[in-house]
Design a protein around this motif. Structure first.
Motif, mmCIF file in Angstrom:
data_model
loop_
_atom_site.group_PDB
_atom_site.id
_atom_site.type_symbol
_atom_site.label_atom_id
_atom_site.label_comp_id
_atom_site.label_asym_id
_atom_site.label_seq_id
_atom_site.Cartn_x
_atom_site.Cartn_y
_atom_site.Cartn_z
ATOM 1 N N ALA A 1 0.816 -1.216 0.000
ATOM 2 C CA ALA A 1 0.000 0.000 0.000
ATOM 3 C C ALA A 1 0.843 1.256 0.000
ATOM 4 O O ALA A 1 0.377 2.325 -0.411
ATOM 5 C CB ALA A 1 -0.927 0.000 1.216
ATOM 6 N N ASN A 2 2.087 1.158 0.489
ATOM 7 C CA ASN A 2 2.934 2.351 0.551
ATOM 8 C C ASN A 2 3.079 3.019 -0.811
ATOM 9 O O ASN A 2 3.129 4.237 -0.910
ATOM 10 C CB ASN A 2 4.324 1.981 1.078
ATOM 11 C CG ASN A 2 4.290 1.527 2.510
ATOM 12 O OD1 ASN A 2 3.364 1.845 3.244
ATOM 13 N ND2 ASN A 2 5.294 0.776 2.933
ATOM 14 N N ALA A 3 3.178 2.220 -1.842
ATOM 15 C CA ALA A 3 3.384 2.777 -3.172
ATOM 16 C C ALA A 3 2.087 2.951 -3.944
ATOM 17 O O ALA A 3 1.888 3.968 -4.611
ATOM 18 C CB ALA A 3 4.338 1.873 -3.963
ATOM 19 N N MET A 4 1.198 1.973 -3.868
ATOM 20 C CA MET A 4 0.113 1.907 -4.827
ATOM 21 C C MET A 4 -1.265 2.286 -4.304
ATOM 22 O O MET A 4 -2.228 2.291 -5.071
ATOM 23 C CB MET A 4 0.047 0.487 -5.417
ATOM 24 C CG MET A 4 1.289 0.148 -6.241
ATOM 25 S SD MET A 4 1.513 1.353 -7.585
ATOM 26 C CE MET A 4 3.143 0.919 -8.187
ATOM 27 N N GLY B 1 14.437 -3.238 -7.012
ATOM 28 C CA GLY B 1 14.993 -2.402 -5.951
ATOM 29 C C GLY B 1 15.796 -3.183 -4.935
ATOM 30 O O GLY B 1 16.807 -2.693 -4.407
ATOM 31 N N ALA B 2 15.365 -4.398 -4.650
ATOM 32 C CA ALA B 2 16.070 -5.218 -3.663
ATOM 33 C C ALA B 2 17.482 -5.566 -4.109
ATOM 34 O O ALA B 2 18.342 -5.899 -3.275
ATOM 35 C CB ALA B 2 15.283 -6.501 -3.392
ATOM 36 N N CYS B 3 17.747 -5.483 -5.405
ATOM 37 C CA CYS B 3 19.066 -5.849 -5.929
ATOM 38 C C CYS B 3 19.993 -4.647 -6.113
ATOM 39 O O CYS B 3 21.120 -4.804 -6.571
ATOM 40 C CB CYS B 3 18.903 -6.569 -7.270
ATOM 41 S SG CYS B 3 17.905 -8.072 -7.202
ATOM 42 N N LEU B 4 19.532 -3.442 -5.729
ATOM 43 C CA LEU B 4 20.307 -2.235 -6.027
ATOM 44 C C LEU B 4 21.315 -1.866 -4.952
ATOM 45 O O LEU B 4 22.303 -1.198 -5.245
ATOM 46 C CB LEU B 4 19.354 -1.050 -6.247
ATOM 47 C CG LEU B 4 18.457 -1.110 -7.483
ATOM 48 C CD1 LEU B 4 17.603 0.136 -7.578
ATOM 49 C CD2 LEU B 4 19.285 -1.283 -8.748
ATOM 50 N N HIS C 1 11.058 1.139 -1.994
ATOM 51 C CA HIS C 1 10.666 0.172 -0.965
ATOM 52 C C HIS C 1 11.486 -1.103 -1.084
ATOM 53 O O HIS C 1 11.939 -1.664 -0.082
ATOM 54 C CB HIS C 1 9.175 -0.147 -1.087
ATOM 55 C CG HIS C 1 8.691 -1.157 -0.100
ATOM 56 N ND1 HIS C 1 8.527 -2.486 -0.408
ATOM 57 C CD2 HIS C 1 8.351 -1.041 1.204
ATOM 58 C CE1 HIS C 1 8.106 -3.140 0.649
ATOM 59 N NE2 HIS C 1 7.986 -2.287 1.648
ATOM 60 N N GLY C 2 11.673 -1.579 -2.296
ATOM 61 C CA GLY C 2 12.504 -2.761 -2.479
ATOM 62 C C GLY C 2 13.940 -2.503 -2.070
ATOM 63 O O GLY C 2 14.590 -3.351 -1.443
ATOM 64 N N THR C 3 14.449 -1.299 -2.390
ATOM 65 C CA THR C 3 15.817 -0.947 -2.021
ATOM 66 C C THR C 3 16.002 -0.904 -0.516
ATOM 67 O O THR C 3 17.046 -1.297 0.012
ATOM 68 C CB THR C 3 16.182 0.426 -2.622
ATOM 69 O OG1 THR C 3 15.972 0.379 -4.033
ATOM 70 C CG2 THR C 3 17.627 0.776 -2.349
#
Length: 393
Positions: free
Chosen positions: A10-13, A38-41, A170-172
């Motif tokens: 929900a944070n983003a969308m 983002g998790a891979c950055l 968020h993924g980052t």
């Protein structure tokens, strides 16, 4: 990471779905992909968790399991009632409680917790809220003479873009936290050297898990974020998304264990104030209480779980059984009043034991706009017919 994904999607969308800038299914698919990317950055936050919060020489795998159980249960409880509490703080709280019980208070690095977790939790939402309020005022001021049909179209594209940036951020930020936990377990099991960052397979696994969790859609919290705090319009949605993504990306670069939920909520509140909209402060107060209770609440569950995990294999098995039972009970209650992509914007309420009241005001507004459009069309056709008859005569 899976519960983090659906809890924090929900944070983003929530904003783009509430305004119609993105369709619900398209929004969660886009967020899932960007969370994975983002998790891979970056791995700065992961290194903070695996090598800064605790004395890793005293950490064992059962202690980490107990901490994760505390975080998962807290996430599911707040998801059930639609409260956007912090998944990050639930993770930190569960681990801190489990480590204190299992390894002693001295194994917790208090200065890192204050500088990397507590201070950002206070400062970041305020900064994001002020930035969102200023950006919202500026957006409305710049477009005040532009026809709404044109400005709304442009802001919808802008909101889709800023929401995508929030998902990437968020993924980052949050994707790294589970990487840090897995790395902590590997270090505790002497499978990885102390002080090293997450391995490639850990990064990929965490990214995939948070992406799948996001795709499942945390519709209950999405309703609160998109409809419960303030009615979001496209200009303020674009402004709040820009403020959120900038704050999260900067904090992740600095290695802060920031709560994306706190930042996103602060931005939405700030954008509502900047527009002069009616903010439901009762909902905001409930969320604040949930924020304050997250660290100690998850810590309490994690500490109790650590008492059981200390009993060897039988304790670990008992923990897994208790987790399965708790998840099943929470899921059963969530089905009593199901919220999904089809009805997420029908109301601003998230109720467990009673049905939510539909937002008739919004529906009446749409009908009223339709009636005025029909009246205008009839008037225009009448004037055209009168002009034609006059010309004919």
């Amino acid at each position: 990471d899976f519960t983090n994904g659906f809890h924090d999607s929900a944070n983003a969308m929530a904003g783009p779905i509430a305004t119609g800038a993105l369709r619900p299914r398209v929004a969660v698919i886009l967020a899932a992909v960007l969370n994975l990317v983002g998790a891979c950055l970056s791995t700065a936050v992961a290194k903070t968790i695996s090598g800064g919060l605790f004395d890793d020489s005293l950490i064992t795998a059962p202690i980490v399991l107990a901490g994760l159980l505390g975080a998962i249960i807290w996430n599911l409880l707040t998801w059930l009632v639609g409260l956007p509490s912090s998944s990050s703080h639930a993770l930190f709280g569960g681990l801190i409680g489990a480590v204190i019980v299992g390894a002693g208070l001295s194994s917790v690095n208090g200065s890192v917790i204050v500088s990397k977790i507590l201070l950002p939790a206070i400062v970041a939402p305020l900064v994001a809220g002020l930035a969102a309020a200023w950006c919202t005022r500026l957006a409305y001021r710049i477009t005040r003479k532009t026809p709404s049909v044109h400005s709304n179209t442009g802001f919808k594209y802008g909101q889709a873009f800023t929401a995508s940036m929030v998902a990437l951020a968020h993924g980052t930020s949050d994707g790294q936290k589970t990487m840090g936990v897995i790395t902590l377990v590997l270090i505790a099991a002497n499978l990885q050297a102390s002080g090293t960052g997450p391995q490639l397979w850990v990064i990929i696994a965490a990214g995939v898990a948070i992406g799948l969790g996001t795709y499942s859609g945390g519709w209950r919290i999405m309703r609160t974020m998109g409809k419960g705090i303030v009615e979001i319009e496209t200009p303020q949605g674009a402004a709040s998304g820009a403020a959120t993504s900038a704050t999260i990306l900067a904090s992740a670069h600095l290695g802060f264990g920031l709560s994306t939920t706190h930042v996103s909520t602060g931005s939405i509140l700030g954008s509502g104030v900047g527009r002069g909209a009616q903010v439901r402060w009762s909902v905001a107060r409930r969320m604040l209480f949930a924020w304050l209770l997250t660290l100690p609440g998850a810590g309490l569950v994690g500490g109790l779980a650590a008492l059981l995990s200390d009993r060897g294999v039988s304790g670990v098995v008992a923990l897994m059984i208790l987790l399965a039972v708790a998840c099943s009970v929470i899921y059963f209650f969530s089905r009593r009043n199901k919220i999904n992509h089809a009805n997420v914007t029908d109301s601003h309420e998230v109720l467990v034991l009673a049905a939510a009241t539909p937002d008739v005001d919004g529906q009446l507004e749409i009908l009223d706009r339709g009636r005025h459009s029909a009246d205008a069309f009839v008037a225009a056709m009448s004037a055209r017919e009168a002009a034609r008859l006059t010309t004919h005569r």
